[in-house]
Design an enzyme around this catalytic site. Structure first.
Site, PDB file in Angstrom:
ATOM      1  CG  ASN A  91      -4.787   4.815   2.890  1.00  0.00           C
ATOM      2  OD1 ASN A  91      -5.115   5.197   1.764  1.00  0.00           O
ATOM      3  ND2 ASN A  91      -4.197   3.656   3.090  1.00  0.00           N
ATOM      4  CE  LYS A 114     -15.278   7.320  -5.749  1.00  0.00           C
ATOM      5  NZ  LYS A 114     -15.187   8.077  -4.488  1.00  0.00           N
ATOM      6  CB  THR A 115     -11.139  12.278  -4.209  1.00  0.00           C
ATOM      7  OG1 THR A 115     -12.334  13.043  -4.419  1.00  0.00           O
ATOM      8  CG2 THR A 115     -10.022  12.908  -5.016  1.00  0.00           C
ATOM      9  CD  GLU A 190      -1.971  -0.657  -2.888  1.00  0.00           C
ATOM     10  OE1 GLU A 190      -2.201  -1.582  -2.065  1.00  0.00           O
ATOM     11  OE2 GLU A 190      -1.856   0.522  -2.581  1.00  0.00           O
ATOM     12  CB  CYS A 224      -2.731  -1.023   1.830  1.00  0.00           C
ATOM     13  SG  CYS A 224      -1.434  -0.119   0.998  1.00  0.00           S
ATOM     14  CD  GLU A 321      -6.398  -3.685   4.965  1.00  0.00           C
ATOM     15  OE1 GLU A 321      -7.469  -3.703   4.348  1.00  0.00           O
ATOM     16  OE2 GLU A 321      -5.335  -3.304   4.466  1.00  0.00           O
TER      17      GLU A 321
HETATM   18  N1  LIG Z   1      -5.346  -0.627   0.390  1.00  0.00           N
HETATM   19  C1  LIG Z   1      -5.537   0.592   0.874  1.00  0.00           C
HETATM   20  O1  LIG Z   1      -4.703   1.466   0.716  1.00  0.00           O
HETATM   21  C2  LIG Z   1      -6.801   0.886   1.587  1.00  0.00           C
HETATM   22  C3  LIG Z   1      -7.226   2.209   1.610  1.00  0.00           C
HETATM   23  C4  LIG Z   1      -8.439   2.499   2.248  1.00  0.00           C
HETATM   24  C5  LIG Z   1      -9.148   1.496   2.858  1.00  0.00           C
HETATM   25  N2  LIG Z   1      -8.678   0.228   2.842  1.00  0.00           N
HETATM   26  C6  LIG Z   1      -9.412  -0.863   3.523  1.00  0.00           C
HETATM   27  O2  LIG Z   1     -10.761  -0.753   3.214  1.00  0.00           O
HETATM   28  C7  LIG Z   1     -11.546  -0.689   4.411  1.00  0.00           C
HETATM   29  C8  LIG Z   1     -12.770   0.130   4.168  1.00  0.00           C
HETATM   30  O3  LIG Z   1     -12.442   1.445   3.810  1.00  0.00           O
HETATM   31  P1  LIG Z   1     -13.303   2.178   2.721  1.00  0.00           P
HETATM   32  O4  LIG Z   1     -14.722   1.776   2.915  1.00  0.00           O
HETATM   33  O5  LIG Z   1     -13.004   3.620   2.667  1.00  0.00           O
HETATM   34  O6  LIG Z   1     -12.663   1.512   1.386  1.00  0.00           O
HETATM   35  P2  LIG Z   1     -13.340   1.353   0.000  1.00  0.00           P
HETATM   36  O7  LIG Z   1     -12.638   0.290  -0.747  1.00  0.00           O
HETATM   37  O8  LIG Z   1     -14.808   1.224   0.149  1.00  0.00           O
HETATM   38  O9  LIG Z   1     -13.074   2.786  -0.685  1.00  0.00           O
HETATM   39  C9  LIG Z   1     -11.981   3.102  -1.496  1.00  0.00           C
HETATM   40  C10 LIG Z   1     -12.460   3.910  -2.701  1.00  0.00           C
HETATM   41  O10 LIG Z   1     -13.369   3.129  -3.453  1.00  0.00           O
HETATM   42  C11 LIG Z   1     -14.584   3.843  -3.662  1.00  0.00           C
HETATM   43  N3  LIG Z   1     -15.701   2.892  -3.745  1.00  0.00           N
HETATM   44  C12 LIG Z   1     -16.394   2.333  -2.735  1.00  0.00           C
HETATM   45  N4  LIG Z   1     -17.357   1.526  -3.210  1.00  0.00           N
HETATM   46  C13 LIG Z   1     -17.269   1.552  -4.554  1.00  0.00           C
HETATM   47  C14 LIG Z   1     -17.993   0.921  -5.615  1.00  0.00           C
HETATM   48  N5  LIG Z   1     -19.023   0.102  -5.369  1.00  0.00           N
HETATM   49  N6  LIG Z   1     -17.627   1.178  -6.868  1.00  0.00           N
HETATM   50  C15 LIG Z   1     -16.600   1.994  -7.145  1.00  0.00           C
HETATM   51  N7  LIG Z   1     -15.895   2.638  -6.193  1.00  0.00           N
HETATM   52  C16 LIG Z   1     -16.206   2.422  -4.903  1.00  0.00           C
HETATM   53  C17 LIG Z   1     -14.660   4.787  -2.489  1.00  0.00           C
HETATM   54  O11 LIG Z   1     -15.510   5.863  -2.752  1.00  0.00           O
HETATM   55  C18 LIG Z   1     -13.207   5.197  -2.343  1.00  0.00           C
HETATM   56  O12 LIG Z   1     -12.896   6.200  -3.277  1.00  0.00           O
HETATM   57  C19 LIG Z   1     -10.582  -0.102   5.415  1.00  0.00           C
HETATM   58  O13 LIG Z   1     -10.944  -0.396   6.713  1.00  0.00           O
HETATM   59  C20 LIG Z   1      -9.317  -0.784   5.020  1.00  0.00           C
HETATM   60  O14 LIG Z   1      -9.266  -2.067   5.556  1.00  0.00           O
HETATM   61  C21 LIG Z   1      -7.541  -0.099   2.214  1.00  0.00           C
END
Ligand SMILES: NC(=O)c1ccc[n+]([C@@H]2O[C@H](COP(=O)([O-])OP(=O)(O)OC[C@H]3O[C@@H](n4cnc5c(N)ncnc54)[C@H](O)[C@@H]3O)[C@@H](O)[C@H]2O)c1
Length: 423
Positions: A91, A114-115, A190, A224, A321
């Site tokens: 985001n 890791k991005t 976070e 978030c 969320e």
């Molecule tokens: N708090 C925030 O700023 C924030 C940011 C993005 C998404 N979100 C929430 O998360 C929901 C899903 O989005 P998403 O699927 O992109 O989020 P996510 O938590 O899956 O991804 C965030 C990061 O974590 C990594 N990741 C995912 N699975 C992982 C694992 N098993 N081990 C280690 N790293 C891992 C992803 O590659 C990414 O870099 C969104 O709809 C939103 O509600 C919150």
């Protein structure tokens, strides 16, 4: 490396980021879909500001001497933790990089970051600038990979000494588990939120409407800390709903590279579909759809700015969320009631309060179990202000002096003193 040298690298890095402001902003918009004006005028300049802030800390990190009982000289050394694994979301790709890389390098650590799979570009570009600024090879490494493979490998790696993660609460729990099952590396998290935005009866309605709109719709609702539960006092509720609807109808949606566009597309089809499902659930559960409710146009992941009124606390749209441009307005009667309802959430990231009554503000700011309270404002993100969550919104604080703690070990050193002058 000496602290002064780390400081100079971060300062040179900030200068280079400023020089490449426009390219970085363009990459951010291509990757994420956010309005270019937002990236170019706010996010990239804030990135440079964060680097200068952390550069300022680099040579001001030191331990203490402590007067212990007996003939001992006691000191603490504040040492870097070592290799920091950092996992960031899509985001705010650049700002999340800055929140994590800035303190880690200022404190003398090395980083593997890791991005998010959706947004790999700006981190690669900016890291090239960091090396141009003088960072030695190997001190910071970027991995463009998927979460369950690359992300999880980082989390369970025995040579990674610390983890920092921003993303969903669900993934945050997995990350804690992977740390516990490997080498118990400390973790800062976070995570998600469902932040209340409370409009009191004495509030200036026009500015409350504008701020509540911004609190929810900023960045396509993909924040978030989005003010995603708008609680409005019953005395001003009808006027507020009318004006919130009018404001949402005025929101300019479209090509994020165009001037004057407030809202671009959602980040990908998964998020787009998820948001539409939540909108359907809002309608099905009996909330009043004031405006929006479906796709904007016919092409791309654009969603009409959506406003629901008559939302009840037990509806899914008031609990989960949504991470999209969907405002939920709820009515309340008393301060005690709204405190209880606002706190009845698994999350505790942030809150907005709109009132001119000092007593009300004092009560609310203390009663709300959240990491940030914005009074008559929202989303003020100065480099020096700590940010983080209560409850399932996270662990630890980022930004500000508090963030340094995440990247330092404290070592106590005790030396006997032969003829202490003080005994
Ligand atoms: N708090 C925030 O700023 C924030 C940011 C993005 C998404 N979100 C929430 O998360 C929901 C899903 O989005 P998403 O699927 O992109 O989020 P996510 O938590 O899956 O991804 C965030 C990061 O974590 C990594 N990741 C995912 N699975 C992982 C694992 N098993 N081990 C280690 N790293 C891992 C992803 O590659 C990414 O870099 C969104 O709809 C939103 O509600 C919150």
């Amino acid at each position: 490396m000496a602290a002064y040298e780390r400081q100079r690298i971060l300062l040179r890095f900030a200068d280079l980021v400023e020089k490449h402001n426009d390219e970085l902003a363009a990459l951010e918009t291509w990757d994420n879909g956010k309005p270019y004006e937002q990236a170019v005028n706010v996010e990239v300049p804030m990135f440079a500001r964060l680097m200068r802030y952390y550069a300022g800390w680099a040579d001001k990190i030191h331990g203490m001497t402590i007067p212990a009982d007996g003939p001992f000289h006691v000191q603490t050394l504040h040492e870097p933790i070592g290799v920091c694994g950092q996992i960031i979301p899509w985001n705010f790709p650049l700002l999340m990089y800055a929140w994590k890389v800035g303190p880690a390098l200022a404190c003398g650590n090395t980083v593997v970051i890791k991005t998010a799979e959706q947004t790999p570009l700006s981190a690669l570009y900016v890291t090239r600038l960091l090396h141009e600024a003088g960072l030695p090879p190997g001190a910071l490494n970027v991995i463009s990979g998927f979460g369950p493979t690359a992300g999880a490998a980082l989390c369970r790696h025995m040579d990674v000494d610390k983890l920092a993660f921003t993303g969903s609460t669900e993934t945050g729990k997995l990350i804690l588990e992977l740390s516990a099952k490997s080498n118990l590396k400390p973790v800062t998290l976070e995570l998600g939120g469902k932040s209340p935005f409370i409009v009191c009866e004495d509030a200036d309605i026009d500015s409350a409407v504008e701020m509540a709109h911004f609190a929810l719709f900023f960045n396509q609702g993909q924040c978030c800390c989005a003010g995603s539960r708008t609680y409005v006092h019953e005395k001003v509720y009808d006027e507020f709903v009318e004006k919130a609807k009018a404001r949402a109808l005025k929101r300019s949606v479209g090509d994020p590279f165009k001037q004057g566009i407030e809202q671009g597309p959602q980040v990908d089809s998964e998020q787009f579909q998820k948001i539409l499902r939540y909108i359907r659930s809002g309608v099905d559960s009996g909330a009043t759809l004031e405006t929006g409710g479906d796709q904007f146009g016919e092409k791309g992941y654009y969603i009409k700015p959506t406003v629901f009124s008559n939302v009840q606390d037990d509806m899914l749209i008031a609990q989960d969320e949504i991470f999209g441009p969907v405002q939920s307005i709820l009515k309340y009667k008393t301060l005690d009631e709204v405190i209880k309802r606002a706190n009845k959430s698994a999350y505790g990231l942030a809150a907005g309060i709109f009132t001119h009554n000092l007593d009300t503000a004092n009560t609310l700011m203390r009663a709300l179990r959240v990491g940030t309270v914005w009074i008559n404002s929202f989303d003020t993100f100065d480099a020096a202000i700590p940010f983080g969550g209560y409850k399932q919104s996270g662990q630890g604080r980022e930004k500000g002096e508090y963030s340094l703690k995440n990247y330092l070990q404290v070592k106590a050193v005790v030396t006997p003193v032969k003829n202490p002058a003080w005994l």
